[in-house]
Design a protein around this motif. Sequence first.
Motif, PDB file in Angstrom:
ATOM      1  N   ILE A  34       0.862  -1.180   0.000  1.00 51.47           N
ATOM      2  CA  ILE A  34       0.000   0.000   0.000  1.00 51.47           C
ATOM      3  C   ILE A  34       0.896   1.228   0.000  1.00 51.47           C
ATOM      4  CG2 ILE A  34      -1.774   1.286   1.249  1.00 51.47           C
ATOM      5  CD1 ILE A  34      -2.640  -1.397   2.492  1.00 51.47           C
ATOM      6  N   ILE A  35       0.868   1.971  -1.096  1.00 49.78           N
ATOM      7  CA  ILE A  35       1.737   3.126  -1.256  1.00 49.78           C
ATOM      8  C   ILE A  35       0.867   4.330  -1.604  1.00 49.78           C
ATOM      9  CG2 ILE A  35       3.695   4.110  -2.512  1.00 49.78           C
ATOM     10  CD1 ILE A  35       4.602   1.270  -3.130  1.00 49.78           C
ATOM     11  N   SER A  36       0.930   5.348  -0.774  1.00 47.65           N
ATOM     12  CA  SER A  36       0.162   6.559  -1.026  1.00 47.65           C
ATOM     13  C   SER A  36       0.563   7.191  -2.351  1.00 47.65           C
ATOM     14  CB  SER A  36       0.388   7.559   0.113  1.00 47.65           C
ATOM     15  OG  SER A  36      -0.077   8.846  -0.228  1.00 47.65           O
TER      16      SER A  36
ATOM     17  N   ALA B 151       3.859  -4.300   2.619  1.00 47.46           N
ATOM     18  CA  ALA B 151       4.492  -3.059   3.060  1.00 47.46           C
ATOM     19  C   ALA B 151       3.515  -1.893   2.920  1.00 47.46           C
ATOM     20  CB  ALA B 151       5.756  -2.787   2.262  1.00 47.46           C
ATOM     21  N   ILE B 152       3.659  -0.918   3.801  1.00 49.74           N
ATOM     22  CA  ILE B 152       2.813   0.280   3.774  1.00 49.74           C
ATOM     23  C   ILE B 152       3.721   1.511   3.793  1.00 49.74           C
ATOM     24  CG2 ILE B 152       1.047   1.624   4.978  1.00 49.74           C
ATOM     25  CD1 ILE B 152       0.065  -1.020   6.219  1.00 49.74           C
ATOM     26  N   ILE B 153       3.515   2.416   2.838  1.00 57.44           N
ATOM     27  CA  ILE B 153       4.256   3.669   2.799  1.00 57.44           C
ATOM     28  C   ILE B 153       3.230   4.795   2.711  1.00 57.44           C
ATOM     29  CG2 ILE B 153       6.085   4.988   1.698  1.00 57.44           C
ATOM     30  CD1 ILE B 153       7.075   2.411   0.406  1.00 57.44           C
ATOM     31  N   ASN B 154       3.212   5.647   3.709  1.00 62.03           N
ATOM     32  CA  ASN B 154       2.152   6.644   3.835  1.00 62.03           C
ATOM     33  C   ASN B 154       2.547   8.017   3.279  1.00 62.03           C
ATOM     34  OD1 ASN B 154      -0.147   5.296   4.764  1.00 62.03           O
ATOM     35  ND2 ASN B 154       0.679   5.142   6.833  1.00 62.03           N
ATOM     36  N   PRO B 155       1.588   8.969   3.204  1.00 62.47           N
ATOM     37  CA  PRO B 155       1.790  10.206   2.447  1.00 62.47           C
ATOM     38  C   PRO B 155       3.034  11.006   2.828  1.00 62.47           C
ATOM     39  CG  PRO B 155      -0.517   9.969   2.998  1.00 62.47           C
ATOM     40  CD  PRO B 155       0.208   8.879   3.722  1.00 62.47           C
ATOM     41  N   ASP B 156       3.616  11.603   1.788  1.00 62.11           N
ATOM     42  CA  ASP B 156       4.763  12.498   1.871  1.00 62.11           C
ATOM     43  C   ASP B 156       6.029  11.818   2.379  1.00 62.11           C
ATOM     44  OD1 ASP B 156       3.566  14.685   0.704  1.00 62.11           O
ATOM     45  OD2 ASP B 156       2.841  15.506   2.593  1.00 62.11           O
ATOM     46  N   ALA B 157       6.043  10.488   2.381  1.00 61.98           N
ATOM     47  CA  ALA B 157       7.302   9.772   2.579  1.00 61.98           C
ATOM     48  C   ALA B 157       8.131   9.895   1.306  1.00 61.98           C
ATOM     49  CB  ALA B 157       7.049   8.302   2.908  1.00 61.98           C
TER      50      ALA B 157
END
Length: 206
Positions: free
Chosen positions: A90-92, A107-113
Amino acid sequence: METNITLYGASGHSKVIIDILNCNSATIASVIDDHPKTDTILGLPVIKNTDVDFSKVDQMIISIGNNKVRERISTQVKVNYVNAIHPSAIISNAVTLGKGNVIMAGAIINPDAIIGNHCIINTGAVVEHDCHIANFVHVSPSVSLAGNVTVGQGTHIGIGAKVIQGITIGKWVTIGAGAVIIKDVPDYAVVVGNPGKIIKFNKDNE
């Protein structure tokens, strides 16, 4: 997902990348290795790097877990590096993602990473909002990085480690498995335990 992808490195890590590419119906052109220990990997032939004309390589991923080795190969082999992203990751849409990265299942990558180049975000890892991950970093399985964490170039964060919000971790740091990081970590440090404590420093060339 790009097709006709070459993998550089025939190891356990490459098996996971092959699986990711298969899940995306991508075509794997070849698997190459400096010193092959096997003729095939998951049914694909492995060839020596000396037998490859890199000027004819369309897209490539360095399928090697060692951060230093990925750095070395990326500086020596100038090709079009692409990302491998598992469909369950899940990638923003607000994430900035470089090239040559591998984002594994869950894996999860959230906003503005911001994720640099040639990084590994391993199985089930969480990279929260506004994190900044530099080049050649390995975020191991089940690692959790809270918001606004900065991770320097070449750092390896061990399986199951946790980092609280706002922490800065230097370059070429080693964070041990299960460590809990509650304060900033300087360059080249080796940190273990809960709370994390520095036990030594890596040499610059390690």
